[in-house]
Design a protein around this motif. Structure first.
Motif, PDB file in Angstrom:
ATOM      1  N   VAL A 150     -53.594  -6.854 -37.754  1.00 11.69           N
ATOM      2  CA  VAL A 150     -53.128  -6.620 -39.114  1.00 11.69           C
ATOM      3  C   VAL A 150     -51.814  -7.351 -39.320  1.00 11.69           C
ATOM      4  CG1 VAL A 150     -52.378  -4.900 -40.778  1.00 11.69           C
ATOM      5  CG2 VAL A 150     -54.255  -4.376 -39.203  1.00 11.69           C
ATOM      6  N   GLN A 151     -51.741  -8.127 -40.357  1.00  8.53           N
ATOM      7  CA  GLN A 151     -50.477  -8.777 -40.716  1.00  8.53           C
ATOM      8  C   GLN A 151     -49.830  -8.028 -41.866  1.00  8.53           C
ATOM      9  OE1 GLN A 151     -51.553 -12.887 -41.422  1.00  8.53           O
ATOM     10  NE2 GLN A 151     -51.174 -13.412 -39.279  1.00  8.53           N
ATOM     11  N   LEU A 152     -48.547  -7.774 -41.725  1.00  7.13           N
ATOM     12  CA  LEU A 152     -47.787  -7.048 -42.738  1.00  7.13           C
ATOM     13  C   LEU A 152     -46.662  -7.945 -43.238  1.00  7.13           C
ATOM     14  CD1 LEU A 152     -47.446  -3.645 -40.837  1.00  7.13           C
ATOM     15  CD2 LEU A 152     -49.116  -4.215 -42.605  1.00  7.13           C
ATOM     16  N   VAL A 153     -46.534  -8.058 -44.539  1.00  5.35           N
ATOM     17  CA  VAL A 153     -45.512  -8.914 -45.132  1.00  5.35           C
ATOM     18  C   VAL A 153     -44.685  -8.093 -46.112  1.00  5.35           C
ATOM     19  CG1 VAL A 153     -45.042 -10.988 -46.473  1.00  5.35           C
ATOM     20  CG2 VAL A 153     -46.979 -10.941 -44.873  1.00  5.35           C
ATOM     21  N   GLU A 154     -43.396  -7.935 -45.785  1.00  2.51           N
ATOM     22  CA  GLU A 154     -42.492  -7.184 -46.650  1.00  2.51           C
ATOM     23  C   GLU A 154     -41.835  -8.106 -47.674  1.00  2.51           C
ATOM     24  OE1 GLU A 154     -41.773  -5.352 -42.431  1.00  2.51           O
ATOM     25  OE2 GLU A 154     -42.026  -7.341 -43.293  1.00  2.51           O
ATOM     26  N   SER A 155     -41.461  -7.520 -48.784  1.00  7.54           N
ATOM     27  CA  SER A 155     -40.716  -8.243 -49.806  1.00  7.54           C
ATOM     28  C   SER A 155     -39.898  -7.239 -50.609  1.00  7.54           C
ATOM     29  CB  SER A 155     -41.661  -9.021 -50.730  1.00  7.54           C
ATOM     30  OG  SER A 155     -42.547  -8.146 -51.383  1.00  7.54           O
ATOM     31  N   GLY A 156     -38.944  -7.759 -51.373  1.00  9.19           N
ATOM     32  CA  GLY A 156     -38.183  -6.908 -52.275  1.00  9.19           C
ATOM     33  C   GLY A 156     -36.770  -6.610 -51.830  1.00  9.19           C
ATOM     34  N   GLY A 157     -36.382  -7.061 -50.638  1.00  9.52           N
ATOM     35  CA  GLY A 157     -35.020  -6.816 -50.193  1.00  9.52           C
ATOM     36  C   GLY A 157     -34.025  -7.670 -50.946  1.00  9.52           C
ATOM     37  N   GLY A 158     -32.748  -7.405 -50.700  1.00  4.74           N
ATOM     38  CA  GLY A 158     -31.718  -8.187 -51.360  1.00  4.74           C
ATOM     39  C   GLY A 158     -30.385  -7.486 -51.341  1.00  4.74           C
ATOM     40  N   LEU A 159     -29.486  -7.989 -52.167  1.00  2.00           N
ATOM     41  CA  LEU A 159     -28.139  -7.435 -52.296  1.00  2.00           C
ATOM     42  C   LEU A 159     -28.071  -6.574 -53.555  1.00  2.00           C
ATOM     43  CD1 LEU A 159     -25.100  -7.337 -51.545  1.00  2.00           C
ATOM     44  CD2 LEU A 159     -24.835  -9.442 -52.906  1.00  2.00           C
ATOM     45  N   VAL A 160     -27.561  -5.372 -53.402  1.00  2.62           N
ATOM     46  CA  VAL A 160     -27.464  -4.460 -54.537  1.00  2.62           C
ATOM     47  C   VAL A 160     -26.155  -3.690 -54.439  1.00  2.62           C
ATOM     48  CG1 VAL A 160     -28.714  -2.618 -53.345  1.00  2.62           C
ATOM     49  CG2 VAL A 160     -28.693  -2.672 -55.851  1.00  2.62           C
ATOM     50  N   GLN A 161     -25.616  -3.321 -55.571  1.00  2.00           N
ATOM     51  CA  GLN A 161     -24.362  -2.555 -55.577  1.00  2.00           C
ATOM     52  C   GLN A 161     -24.632  -1.090 -55.260  1.00  2.00           C
ATOM     53  OE1 GLN A 161     -22.425  -3.184 -59.353  1.00  2.00           O
ATOM     54  NE2 GLN A 161     -21.557  -5.134 -58.716  1.00  2.00           N
ATOM     55  N   PRO A 162     -23.644  -0.399 -54.737  1.00  2.00           N
ATOM     56  CA  PRO A 162     -23.806   1.046 -54.509  1.00  2.00           C
ATOM     57  C   PRO A 162     -24.231   1.757 -55.791  1.00  2.00           C
ATOM     58  CG  PRO A 162     -21.830   0.261 -53.422  1.00  2.00           C
ATOM     59  CD  PRO A 162     -22.345  -0.888 -54.240  1.00  2.00           C
ATOM     60  N   GLY A 163     -25.185   2.668 -55.630  1.00  2.00           N
ATOM     61  CA  GLY A 163     -25.736   3.372 -56.781  1.00  2.00           C
ATOM     62  C   GLY A 163     -26.932   2.694 -57.402  1.00  2.00           C
ATOM     63  N   GLY A 164     -27.218   1.482 -56.977  1.00  2.00           N
ATOM     64  CA  GLY A 164     -28.324   0.720 -57.525  1.00  2.00           C
ATOM     65  C   GLY A 164     -29.657   1.080 -56.891  1.00  2.00           C
ATOM     66  N   SER A 165     -30.689   0.342 -57.303  1.00  2.00           N
ATOM     67  CA  SER A 165     -32.052   0.605 -56.842  1.00  2.00           C
ATOM     68  C   SER A 165     -32.726  -0.683 -56.384  1.00  2.00           C
ATOM     69  CB  SER A 165     -32.889   1.224 -57.970  1.00  2.00           C
ATOM     70  OG  SER A 165     -32.366   2.465 -58.374  1.00  2.00           O
ATOM     71  N   LEU A 166     -33.654  -0.519 -55.487  1.00  2.00           N
ATOM     72  CA  LEU A 166     -34.536  -1.614 -55.047  1.00  2.00           C
ATOM     73  C   LEU A 166     -35.906  -1.019 -54.759  1.00  2.00           C
ATOM     74  CD1 LEU A 166     -32.484  -3.734 -52.441  1.00  2.00           C
ATOM     75  CD2 LEU A 166     -33.258  -4.493 -54.702  1.00  2.00           C
ATOM     76  N   ARG A 167     -36.929  -1.843 -54.899  1.00  2.00           N
ATOM     77  CA  ARG A 167     -38.255  -1.437 -54.474  1.00  2.00           C
ATOM     78  C   ARG A 167     -38.796  -2.448 -53.465  1.00  2.00           C
ATOM     79  NH1 ARG A 167     -44.072  -0.441 -57.482  1.00  2.00           N
ATOM     80  NH2 ARG A 167     -44.104  -2.719 -57.552  1.00  2.00           N
ATOM     81  N   LEU A 168     -39.083  -1.946 -52.292  1.00  2.00           N
ATOM     82  CA  LEU A 168     -39.675  -2.776 -51.250  1.00  2.00           C
ATOM     83  C   LEU A 168     -41.196  -2.671 -51.318  1.00  2.00           C
ATOM     84  CD1 LEU A 168     -37.401  -1.889 -48.192  1.00  2.00           C
ATOM     85  CD2 LEU A 168     -37.033  -3.592 -50.000  1.00  2.00           C
ATOM     86  N   SER A 169     -41.845  -3.770 -50.969  1.00  2.00           N
ATOM     87  CA  SER A 169     -43.298  -3.798 -50.893  1.00  2.00           C
ATOM     88  C   SER A 169     -43.717  -4.314 -49.526  1.00  2.00           C
ATOM     89  CB  SER A 169     -43.888  -4.722 -51.967  1.00  2.00           C
ATOM     90  OG  SER A 169     -43.546  -4.296 -53.260  1.00  2.00           O
TER      91      SER A 169
END
Length: 115
Positions: free
Chosen positions: A2-21
């Motif tokens: 099984v190959q797994l590929v993540e995406s959605g990371g990055g730089l965000v300010q405190p209190g912010g949001s991100l969604r990883l896939s």
């Protein structure tokens, strides 16, 4: 394999949001328990959240109430919605697929929380 590929990371300010896939290559994705782990510099890898094939969810104490794990079996994808991010959430986040004796890992995606 099984190959797994993540995406959605990055730089965000405190209190912010991100969604990883995390997209899986395997059509039997629905058989796997899926998890998100993270590793900060100088620290051991820790479990962040798990969603079983039966859709049961489990979270680490440090993220409970702020992060939400979900899965879409039709898209072979697991998500991690991260809200109210803190500097201590900074880490490389990796996706894991687990079923019986099988364990697969993605390459990881960097999440940096900083002002």
């Amino acid at each position: 394999q099984v190959q797994l590929v993540e995406s959605g990371g990055g730089l965000v300010q405190p209190g912010g949001s991100l969604r990883l896939s995390c997209a899986a290559s395997e059509s039997s994705f629905n058989f796997f328990d899926m998890g998100w782990y993270r590793q900060a510099p100088g620290k051991e890898r820790e479990l962040v959240a798990v969603i079983t094939r039966g859709y049961s969810e489990r979270y680490s104490y440090s993220v409970k109430g702020r992060f939400t794990i979900s899965r879409d079996n039709a898209k072979n994808t697991v998500y991690l919605q991260m809200n109210t991010l803190k500097p201590e959430d900074t880490a490389v986040y990796s996706c894991n697929a687990h079923w019986n004796a099988y364990d697969y890992w993605g390459q990881g995606t960097q999440v940096t929380v900083s002002s």
